[in-house]
Write a protein that holds these residues in place. Sequence first.
Motif, mmCIF file in Angstrom:
data_model
loop_
_atom_site.group_PDB
_atom_site.id
_atom_site.type_symbol
_atom_site.label_atom_id
_atom_site.label_comp_id
_atom_site.label_asym_id
_atom_site.label_seq_id
_atom_site.Cartn_x
_atom_site.Cartn_y
_atom_site.Cartn_z
ATOM 1 N N GLY A 116 0.846 -1.193 0.000
ATOM 2 C CA GLY A 116 0.000 0.000 0.000
ATOM 3 C C GLY A 116 0.879 1.239 0.000
ATOM 4 N N SER A 117 1.656 1.388 -1.068
ATOM 5 C CA SER A 117 2.552 2.546 -1.154
ATOM 6 C C SER A 117 1.909 3.625 -2.004
ATOM 7 C CB SER A 117 3.871 2.147 -1.822
ATOM 8 O OG SER A 117 4.569 1.249 -1.021
ATOM 9 N N PRO A 118 2.199 4.891 -1.678
ATOM 10 C CA PRO A 118 1.699 5.961 -2.534
ATOM 11 C C PRO A 118 2.424 5.940 -3.875
ATOM 12 C CG PRO A 118 2.717 6.845 -0.525
ATOM 13 C CD PRO A 118 2.976 5.380 -0.537
ATOM 14 N N ILE A 142 0.561 12.956 18.569
ATOM 15 C CA ILE A 142 1.345 12.638 17.362
ATOM 16 C C ILE A 142 2.006 11.275 17.611
ATOM 17 C CG2 ILE A 142 3.260 13.374 15.867
ATOM 18 C CD1 ILE A 142 0.830 15.351 15.919
ATOM 19 N N THR A 143 1.995 10.431 16.586
ATOM 20 C CA THR A 143 2.572 9.084 16.729
ATOM 21 C C THR A 143 3.603 8.816 15.630
ATOM 22 O OG1 THR A 143 0.828 8.184 15.328
ATOM 23 C CG2 THR A 143 0.456 8.108 17.721
ATOM 24 N N SER A 144 4.319 7.708 15.799
ATOM 25 C CA SER A 144 5.243 7.276 14.749
ATOM 26 C C SER A 144 4.451 6.408 13.767
ATOM 27 C CB SER A 144 6.416 6.511 15.365
ATOM 28 O OG SER A 144 7.112 7.363 16.241
ATOM 29 N N GLY A 145 3.693 7.048 12.909
ATOM 30 C CA GLY A 145 2.863 6.346 11.924
ATOM 31 C C GLY A 145 1.583 5.803 12.531
ATOM 32 N N GLY A 146 0.739 5.296 11.636
ATOM 33 C CA GLY A 146 -0.531 4.728 12.076
ATOM 34 C C GLY A 146 -0.324 3.478 12.914
ATOM 35 N N ILE A 166 1.108 12.022 2.657
ATOM 36 C CA ILE A 166 2.378 12.743 2.407
ATOM 37 C C ILE A 166 3.463 11.714 2.032
ATOM 38 C CG2 ILE A 166 4.063 14.401 3.208
ATOM 39 C CD1 ILE A 166 2.030 15.689 4.976
ATOM 40 N N ALA A 167 3.914 10.903 2.979
ATOM 41 C CA ALA A 167 4.892 9.851 2.630
ATOM 42 C C ALA A 167 5.050 8.878 3.806
ATOM 43 C CB ALA A 167 6.245 10.469 2.303
ATOM 44 N N PRO A 168 5.087 7.575 3.522
ATOM 45 C CA PRO A 168 5.167 6.593 4.612
ATOM 46 C C PRO A 168 6.511 6.565 5.336
ATOM 47 C CG PRO A 168 5.043 5.470 2.464
ATOM 48 C CD PRO A 168 4.881 6.932 2.209
ATOM 49 N N GLY A 169 7.588 6.911 4.599
ATOM 50 C CA GLY A 169 8.919 6.840 5.222
ATOM 51 C C GLY A 169 9.136 7.888 6.308
ATOM 52 N N THR A 216 -2.839 8.711 9.826
ATOM 53 C CA THR A 216 -1.424 8.726 9.449
ATOM 54 C C THR A 216 -1.177 9.656 8.263
ATOM 55 O OG1 THR A 216 0.417 7.359 8.681
ATOM 56 C CG2 THR A 216 -1.763 6.662 7.981
ATOM 57 N N PHE A 217 0.042 10.192 8.197
ATOM 58 C CA PHE A 217 0.449 10.961 7.014
ATOM 59 C C PHE A 217 1.050 10.049 5.946
ATOM 60 C CE2 PHE A 217 0.552 14.313 10.289
ATOM 61 C CZ PHE A 217 -0.253 15.244 9.656
ATOM 62 N N SER A 218 1.129 8.731 6.237
ATOM 63 C CA SER A 218 1.812 7.813 5.318
ATOM 64 C C SER A 218 1.220 7.832 3.920
ATOM 65 C CB SER A 218 1.750 6.388 5.866
ATOM 66 O OG SER A 218 2.518 6.301 7.036
#
Length: 408
Positions: free
Chosen positions: A45-47, A105-109, A249-252, A244-246
């Motif tokens: 599931g990558s942008p 705020i978290t480190s990703g979903g 915006i971007a998953p990395g 998540t912003f993954s």
Amino acid sequence: MTLVRMGAATPLFASRVRGITGSVIDASTSLLAAQSHDVVRLAMGSPAPEAIPSGVFADLLADVAGSGVDAFDYGATEGDPALREALLEFLAEQGTPVRADELLITSGGMQGLDLACKLFVGAGDLVAVESPTYTNGTATISGYEGEMLEVPGDRDGMNVAALEALVSERGAPPKVIYTIPTFQNPSGTTLSLERRERLVELAEQWDALILEDDPYSLLRFEGEPLPSLRELATGRARVVAVHTFSKIIAPGLRVGWVVAEPEVITRMIDARQSMDTCTAPPMQRLVARFLAGGSAETHLSGLREAYRDRKRAMQEALALELGDLGATWTDPYGGFFLWLTLSEGTDTQALFPAALSEGVAYIPGQAFSISGRFDNALRLAFSAEPPERAREGVRRLRRALERQPAAN
Ligand SMILES: Cc1ncc(COP(=O)(O)O)c(C=O)c1O
């Protein structure tokens, strides 16, 4: 002297290690990286790579690095003040305002899901999950030794009447209901308004927590927006919403956020202080600058348009290449995925090696069910590859199906 053999730690593992399953989805990143031939990537599931504004990131990161050494110090566990402020403003502009004490705020979903399960799922607690559902969500629940009840879904999302029936059969309600109501992973379906209302009513009646996993709702490219479960449940049932912003915006970057009651947020902050302390401050500041820079809305509308075109191209290719095989697929109104069901008796797990050697990757349906349902289904991500590549991917899938009659 005692000689310690390799693997000798295994008997020392805590009992919860039995529930730590890993993820077929994440393992596919390494599997695909190891391939030397051309593979159409419909698995992760990558942008779209073109949708990641790397040039803008380079400028923003230079700005962050130049803004002072404190960007590289430990940050506040609840999130960098600049990001919190920019996100609160962004959410209000989106028509979904949140109070500062409801935001973490978290480190990703994934960290949002982990924190929610850490707080609410103990050994043997019953968690209702959609079937199919996001593998990493169920992996997190199982890592905290939750017991799961699989609830079937259809084109309108989780079948809430089936949930009620399963609960009355069992004689005990779930403690937590884990759902991805909007542009679900893996099916792409969306929970209807009527079912959202009923689900909130049931959560209230059962005194259950709804864990609303929502990475995709800002990526609606068709149809009318629906209220989130958190919005519908205000003052009635408890909801922890994970975002998540993954995907937008971007998953990395590994930046996400949770919205929940202040008492839940406070306990999540405590839990993180013995976990990772805070989300990487440079990445938070990058996202803060991106949101505050004023181009987030234009960026989002570009994404919506691109993903709508990609979904349509994928569906056209499916009709052309697999229409005569009796295959069916979902019609998502947003997000990254659609769900393909092949004829009864097809084994998409057995088909995978042939598909990979033909040059196309997907995630087999079984990965999305704790009891290994959906043998003849698979998840296709239409997000990462441009339309002409998706067409090529579906052609390759057809070739794999022809090569592998036993899996057919
Ligand atoms: C439904 C769902 N929840 C959570 C996540 C995890 O998000 P992140 O990559 O930000 O950890 C994903 C990512 O694919 C997802 O699809």
